[in-house]
Design a protein around this motif. Structure first.
Motif, PDB file in Angstrom:
ATOM      1  N   THR A  66       1.017  -1.298   0.003  1.00 18.32           N
ATOM      2  CA  THR A  66      -0.094   0.157   0.305  1.00 18.32           C
ATOM      3  C   THR A  66       0.860   1.230  -0.161  1.00 18.32           C
ATOM      4  OG1 THR A  66      -0.095   0.037   2.402  1.00 18.32           O
ATOM      5  CG2 THR A  66      -1.687  -1.172   1.091  1.00 18.32           C
ATOM      6  N   ASP A  67       2.203   0.977  -0.128  1.00 15.22           N
ATOM      7  CA  ASP A  67       2.980   2.216  -0.282  1.00 15.22           C
ATOM      8  C   ASP A  67       3.135   2.718  -1.484  1.00 15.22           C
ATOM      9  OD1 ASP A  67       5.065   3.979   0.084  1.00 15.22           O
ATOM     10  OD2 ASP A  67       6.323   2.689   1.017  1.00 15.22           O
ATOM     11  N   ALA A  68       2.575   4.013  -1.833  1.00 20.40           N
ATOM     12  CA  ALA A  68       2.641   4.603  -2.982  1.00 20.40           C
ATOM     13  C   ALA A  68       3.931   4.750  -3.675  1.00 20.40           C
ATOM     14  CB  ALA A  68       2.020   5.706  -2.989  1.00 20.40           C
ATOM     15  N   ASP A  69       4.839   4.722  -2.905  1.00 21.59           N
ATOM     16  CA  ASP A  69       6.254   4.691  -3.411  1.00 21.59           C
ATOM     17  C   ASP A  69       6.639   3.503  -3.984  1.00 21.59           C
ATOM     18  OD1 ASP A  69       7.692   6.555  -0.381  1.00 21.59           O
ATOM     19  OD2 ASP A  69       6.721   7.301  -2.422  1.00 21.59           O
ATOM     20  N   ASN A  70       6.201   2.464  -3.869  1.00 27.70           N
ATOM     21  CA  ASN A  70       6.512   1.082  -4.604  1.00 27.70           C
ATOM     22  C   ASN A  70       5.613   0.558  -5.606  1.00 27.70           C
ATOM     23  OD1 ASN A  70       8.727   0.830  -3.009  1.00 27.70           O
ATOM     24  ND2 ASN A  70       7.692  -0.121  -1.357  1.00 27.70           N
ATOM     25  N   GLU A  71       4.721   1.617  -6.235  1.00 27.68           N
ATOM     26  CA  GLU A  71       3.835   1.405  -7.309  1.00 27.68           C
ATOM     27  C   GLU A  71       4.729   0.857  -8.453  1.00 27.68           C
ATOM     28  OE1 GLU A  71       2.302   5.107  -8.048  1.00 27.68           O
ATOM     29  OE2 GLU A  71       0.775   4.925  -6.420  1.00 27.68           O
ATOM     30  N   LYS A  72       4.328  -0.265  -9.220  1.00 23.08           N
ATOM     31  CA  LYS A  72       4.864  -0.990 -10.245  1.00 23.08           C
ATOM     32  C   LYS A  72       4.268  -0.431 -11.573  1.00 23.08           C
ATOM     33  CE  LYS A  72       6.368  -4.032  -7.069  1.00 23.08           C
ATOM     34  NZ  LYS A  72       7.781  -4.189  -7.031  1.00 23.08           N
ATOM     35  N   TYR A  73       5.263  -0.954 -12.563  1.00 17.59           N
ATOM     36  CA  TYR A  73       4.749  -0.652 -14.073  1.00 17.59           C
ATOM     37  C   TYR A  73       4.451  -1.760 -14.792  1.00 17.59           C
ATOM     38  CZ  TYR A  73       6.868   4.269 -12.843  1.00 17.59           C
ATOM     39  OH  TYR A  73       7.181   5.203 -12.537  1.00 17.59           O
ATOM     40  N   CYS A  74       3.065  -1.571 -15.549  1.00 21.97           N
ATOM     41  CA  CYS A  74       2.775  -2.555 -16.631  1.00 21.97           C
ATOM     42  C   CYS A  74       3.553  -2.424 -17.867  1.00 21.97           C
ATOM     43  CB  CYS A  74       1.133  -2.801 -16.584  1.00 21.97           C
ATOM     44  SG  CYS A  74       0.390  -2.875 -15.203  1.00 21.97           S
ATOM     45  N   VAL A  75       4.084  -3.499 -18.166  1.00 22.46           N
ATOM     46  CA  VAL A  75       5.118  -3.270 -19.504  1.00 22.46           C
ATOM     47  C   VAL A  75       4.612  -4.181 -20.510  1.00 22.46           C
ATOM     48  CG1 VAL A  75       7.277  -3.344 -20.355  1.00 22.46           C
ATOM     49  CG2 VAL A  75       7.110  -2.462 -17.958  1.00 22.46           C
ATOM     50  N   SER A  76       4.516  -3.618 -21.816  1.00 25.06           N
ATOM     51  CA  SER A  76       4.384  -4.721 -22.878  1.00 25.06           C
ATOM     52  C   SER A  76       5.413  -4.436 -24.156  1.00 25.06           C
ATOM     53  CB  SER A  76       3.005  -4.207 -23.410  1.00 25.06           C
ATOM     54  OG  SER A  76       2.903  -2.988 -24.135  1.00 25.06           O
ATOM     55  N   ILE A  77       5.658  -5.730 -24.810  1.00 30.57           N
ATOM     56  CA  ILE A  77       6.536  -5.620 -25.896  1.00 30.57           C
ATOM     57  C   ILE A  77       5.673  -6.234 -27.137  1.00 30.57           C
ATOM     58  CG2 ILE A  77       8.487  -6.372 -26.948  1.00 30.57           C
ATOM     59  CD1 ILE A  77       9.990  -6.315 -24.210  1.00 30.57           C
ATOM     60  N   PHE A  78       5.461  -5.537 -28.167  1.00 24.72           N
ATOM     61  CA  PHE A  78       4.715  -6.062 -29.402  1.00 24.72           C
ATOM     62  C   PHE A  78       5.850  -6.255 -30.390  1.00 24.72           C
ATOM     63  CE2 PHE A  78       1.332  -4.129 -27.183  1.00 24.72           C
ATOM     64  CZ  PHE A  78       0.411  -4.998 -26.865  1.00 24.72           C
ATOM     65  N   TYR A  79       5.811  -7.383 -31.349  1.00 21.25           N
ATOM     66  CA  TYR A  79       6.509  -7.332 -32.541  1.00 21.25           C
ATOM     67  C   TYR A  79       5.987  -8.270 -33.538  1.00 21.25           C
ATOM     68  CZ  TYR A  79       7.653 -12.246 -31.035  1.00 21.25           C
ATOM     69  OH  TYR A  79       7.650 -13.438 -30.750  1.00 21.25           O
ATOM     70  N   MET A  80       6.493  -8.207 -34.574  1.00 25.21           N
ATOM     71  CA  MET A  80       6.307  -8.954 -35.921  1.00 25.21           C
ATOM     72  C   MET A  80       7.075  -9.117 -36.858  1.00 25.21           C
ATOM     73  SD  MET A  80       3.253  -6.800 -37.890  1.00 25.21           S
ATOM     74  CE  MET A  80       2.120  -6.936 -36.417  1.00 25.21           C
ATOM     75  N   PHE A  81       7.254 -10.120 -37.664  1.00 22.57           N
ATOM     76  CA  PHE A  81       8.327 -10.163 -38.818  1.00 22.57           C
ATOM     77  C   PHE A  81       7.697 -10.917 -39.659  1.00 22.57           C
ATOM     78  CE2 PHE A  81      10.011 -13.221 -35.720  1.00 22.57           C
ATOM     79  CZ  PHE A  81      10.341 -14.276 -36.299  1.00 22.57           C
ATOM     80  N   GLU A  82       8.354 -11.241 -40.806  1.00 23.96           N
ATOM     81  CA  GLU A  82       8.209 -11.919 -42.147  1.00 23.96           C
ATOM     82  C   GLU A  82       8.872 -12.955 -42.213  1.00 23.96           C
ATOM     83  OE1 GLU A  82       8.242 -11.179 -46.577  1.00 23.96           O
ATOM     84  OE2 GLU A  82       6.029 -10.617 -45.787  1.00 23.96           O
ATOM     85  N   ALA A  83       8.587 -14.281 -42.154  1.00 25.52           N
ATOM     86  CA  ALA A  83       9.746 -15.344 -42.549  1.00 25.52           C
ATOM     87  C   ALA A  83       9.664 -16.024 -43.613  1.00 25.52           C
ATOM     88  CB  ALA A  83       9.528 -16.277 -41.406  1.00 25.52           C
ATOM     89  N   LYS A  84      10.832 -15.743 -44.669  1.00 33.08           N
ATOM     90  CA  LYS A  84      10.681 -16.402 -45.914  1.00 33.08           C
ATOM     91  C   LYS A  84      10.253 -18.034 -45.779  1.00 33.08           C
ATOM     92  CE  LYS A  84      13.673 -12.748 -47.665  1.00 33.08           C
ATOM     93  NZ  LYS A  84      15.008 -12.472 -48.390  1.00 33.08           N
ATOM     94  N   ASP A  85      10.835 -18.771 -45.285  1.00 33.37           N
ATOM     95  CA  ASP A  85      10.762 -20.188 -45.456  1.00 33.37           C
ATOM     96  C   ASP A  85       9.558 -20.672 -45.088  1.00 33.37           C
ATOM     97  OD1 ASP A  85      11.358 -19.788 -42.650  1.00 33.37           O
ATOM     98  OD2 ASP A  85      12.457 -21.441 -42.498  1.00 33.37           O
TER      99      ASP A  85
END
Length: 762
Positions: A66-85
């Motif tokens: 409940t300590d506001a100094d210890n608030e967390k961060y919700c992180v996201s990573i999105f990616y996409m790529f084309e695979a030739k094979d």
């Protein structure tokens, strides 16, 4: 082109926590194109959960304070790529986790891939009043960074993650990231123990932890489907299981741990191996066992595929068996609209040091060892009624591998042979998971085939039935001599004009007088042209070749000479391997080497990889080695001589031709009667380039030191001016008139001897 943006999304989830919640989950998938990949990402539970029910299927984390100094961060990573094979399909993924610090909206490297970029962003948790409600009347909403389309709410990011963030202006039209392939490591292993191993690192079979050099990651290995596969669904698979055996006295005789890695099929499901539906009959052993089946994302290089396949062990942080947490949804990352239960980006329960418990289901009861027929024929057996050939032997063996094997073959050594040889070997299958299929094998194994022959078949049988290895070959092979083309061809052709196109083979084939580039098989008619052969080869056939071009004209009359070289033969020493090596005595030119063996048939080095009659081997551009070329004057005492101490403005010069493959430096420096002498010669060098030391005549302790280097302008190092040897003159030879003991005589001797000594290295 679609884009990413940071966006807070609230969705209901009943909880009494004092902070908004962060989801932690991973999801990877494959779509036909970029548009479908974006649609899938927007619909995936891990990306955009639509209801409380979907959230319950995801692992989530609460701040826990409940300590506001210890608030967390919700992180996201999105990616996409084309695979030739895989038909240029698009691999896409999202990873969510909780961080103690903010992650700025940015382009990042995606873990587990090589060069794949993603968009990362974060949003901070907020403290909530105890009676805070969302729009649906639920407590403690879930906080997300969401995936959106380009142009929505001013988003200006490229969906491929290659651009730095911008705040205004039009989005770039850079195409989606593209890579040649996606890869999963292919291997299998089984290891015997006296008791079940307690820690994953206790298991030492290579497939369990593919570190080190057991599994190659070069281009050739990456293209070999038996070493690396390309999954159509983007998922790798790891199966692990174990069993133990007992003898007739009901005493446990062995404990086995087994693993199989490869690509997940479209019908394969992840399994924790703890229910009746998870009981499988693994591979080809007479045992029914539970099996853990893990899924994780395929990567874009063989090297990363190997790196991602670490020790399969239990969750190191909890030390909990997976079967014990099967019904705990917080421990299982599930994906939607898929036949797979688990679609993580990172391999689950994999550690770098193997400190966790082995990721294998438990074993309750031991399995009885399997009895198999055991025998082998003598060398050169010609008796078709031999007891091992007919499987009538009384020999028996108990097999801990729980699989029987029979290997048989019948063959004649040439069409004119009168004798038929019968080979048979029956016993335990040493490795039931080696992929050998029942039935006729086109090319027999090396222990069946006599040296120098090919075209022999063998019959394989694997059996999980007691004494079931009774199979026998039904056909007789006619062996042929394993021969190799043996020839060498080197020729050139000059084409006038600037930047000419490579000449086609038809325009130069008359220069290939040994018929080595385009091979011709021997025929009965001796008057017909044919490529030379080696005769019976007891090793491997090989081919080594290169092509290069060099400018041979002038600026007014430009011309280019194209050079061709190829050599084919039999390698009895087995020293040639599939690789690229420097061409002998040619600076900067690479030689491509390819080998084949009896399993490829006779004269197999007439068609090895790219060296068929189309001769599609790349032409290399040549450049001459540049070296410093100079010599100090006789008896030089000046350490600042421009050859002894090379000024920064001095330029190296081109060597006469490509046969000069190294730069040499020969240095002789010493002090005599208080005077220091500095001698050096720098030059281009051809032939062997091993460093050497030569004694200087007239002295007992003065040597000239010759060193070589192989890169452009490399022989520039200044001669040494400190720690010079104090010269001791040698005694005059007997019978020599007018010899002097004056110190100056040694200086004169040095001058002449240096000229002779240094000339040897030019």
């Amino acid at each position: 082109m679609k884009l990413f943006k940071s966006l807070a999304v609230l969705a209901g989830c009943a909880s009494a926590a004092a902070y908004e919640k962060c989801i932690t989950c991973e999801y990877v998938g494959v779509a036909d194109d970029e548009t479908n990949a974006i649609a899938d990402l927007k619909a995936a539970t891990c990306t955009n959960p639509a209801s409380d029910d979907e959230l319950e299927d995801l692992k989530y984390t609460v701040s826990g304070t409940t300590d506001a100094d210890n608030e967390k961060y919700c992180v996201s990573i999105f990616y996409m790529f084309e695979a030739k094979d895989i038909g240029n399909k698009v691999v896409y993924g999202v990873k969510r986790y909780v961080s103690d610090s903010s992650v700025t909206l940015s382009r990042v490297d995606v873990d587990g891939y090589e060069g794949v970029k993603g968009i990362a962003s974060s949003v901070q948790q907020k403290a909530l009043d105890n009676d805070a409600k969302d729009a649906d009347g639920n407590d403690a909403p879930i906080l997300l960074t969401n995936f959106i389309e380009r142009g929505v709410d001013g988003a200006l990011y490229m969906g491929d993650g290659r651009e730095d963030p911008v705040t205004s202006g039009d989005a770039s039209t850079v195409n989606i990231q593209t890579f040649d392939s996606i890869r999963c490591l292919v291997c299998h292993d089984a290891q015997e123990f006296s008791t079940a191993p307690l820690q994953s690192s206790d298991i030492t079979m290579p497939c369990w932890n593919p570190s080190g050099n057991v599994f190659a990651t070069d281009d050739e290995a990456a293209r070999d489907p038996t070493k690396y596969c390309s999954p159509e669904n983007g998922l790798c698979m790891t199966k692990t299981w174990q069993y133990k055996t007992k003898n007739d006295a009901n005493v446990v005789t062995s404990h086995w741990v087994a693993i199989e890695r490869g690509c997940a099929s479209n019908t394969e499901k992840a399994s924790l191996g703890s229910s009746e539906t998870d009981v499988l009959t693994p591979n080809k052993r007479a045992v029914s066992a539970n099996m853990f089946v893990r899924m994780y994302a395929a990567t874009n290089t063989a090297s990363k595929a190997k790196d991602n396949a670490k020790y399969p062990d239990a969750d190191v942080s909890t030390k909990i068996d997976h079967a014990d947490v099967k019904d705990d949804k917080s421990a299982i990352q599930q994906g939607d609209h898929s036949t797979f239960d688990i679609r993580p980006i990172t391999a689950q329960f994999m550690s770098s040091d193997g400190s966790g418990k082995p990721d294998v289901p438990s074993v309750a009861a031991a399995t009885e060892e399997l009895e198999c027929i055991s025998c082998s024929t003598p060398i050169g057996n010609t008796d078709s009624a031999n007891d091992c050939v007919t499987a009538k032997t009384t020999g028996r063996v108990k097999c801990k591998t729980l699989a029987c094997s029979a290997i048989t073959s019948s063959y004649k050594l040439g069409e004119d042979a009168t004798e038929t040889y019968y080979y048979a070997k029956r016993g335990c299958a040493a490795d039931p998971d080696d992929g050998v299929t029942d039935g006729e094998q086109e090319n027999a194994d090396d222990y069946v085939v006599p040296d120098g022959w090919t075209n022999i078949k063998q019959y394989n049988q694997r059996s999980t039935t007691t004494n079931g290895n009774t199979g026998r070959s039904s056909s007789i092979s006619t062996a042929v001599v394993f021969d190799c083309y043996s020839c060498e061809s080197s020729f050139s052709t000059t084409v006038s004009g600037a930047n000419p196109a490579d000449p086609i083979f038809d325009s130069v084939k008359e220069k290939d007088t040994s018929l080595c580039w385009q091979t011709f098989k021997p025929v009965a008619d001796s008057s017909s042209s044919a490529t030379g052969t080696s005769g019976s080869c007891t090793g491997k056939c090989y081919v080594s070749a290169y092509k290069y071009k060099e400018s041979t004209g002038t600026s007014k009359l430009p011309a280019t000479t194209f050079n061709w070289y190829i050599k084919r033969g039999c390698d009895t020493e087995m020293s040639v391997i599939n690789n690229e090596t420097p061409a002998p005595a040619l600076y900067g030119i690479s030689q491509t080497n390819r080998v084949c063996d009896y399993t490829n048939g006779t004269l197999c080095n007439g068609l090895v990889e790219g060296y068929d009659t189309t001769l599609e081997i790349a032409t290399q551009s040549s450049r001459l080695l540049q070296c410093y070329d100079c010599e100090t004057p006789a008896g030089n005492t000046d350490p600042e001589d421009p050859c002894y101490t090379v000024p920064s403005t001095t330029k190296a010069v081109e060597c006469p031709d490509l046969s000069y493959t190294s730069c040499s430096t020969t240095e002789t420096a010493y002090t005599l009667n208080g005077q220091s002498f500095y001698g050096i010669k720098r030059a281009c060098h051809k032939g062997d380039h091993e460093d050497s030391t030569e004694a200087v005549a007239g002295f007992k302790n003065v040597n000239s030191e010759t060193t070589h280097c192989t890169s452009g302008s490399c022989n520039k190092a200044n001669g040494k001016t400190t720690d010079l040897v104090v010269a001791v003159e040698s005694s005059p030879g007997s019978g020599t008139e007018n010899e002097t003991e004056e110190s100056g005589a040694a200086v004169v001797a040095f001058s002449g001897l240096m000229a002779v000594t240094l000339a040897l290295f030019h």
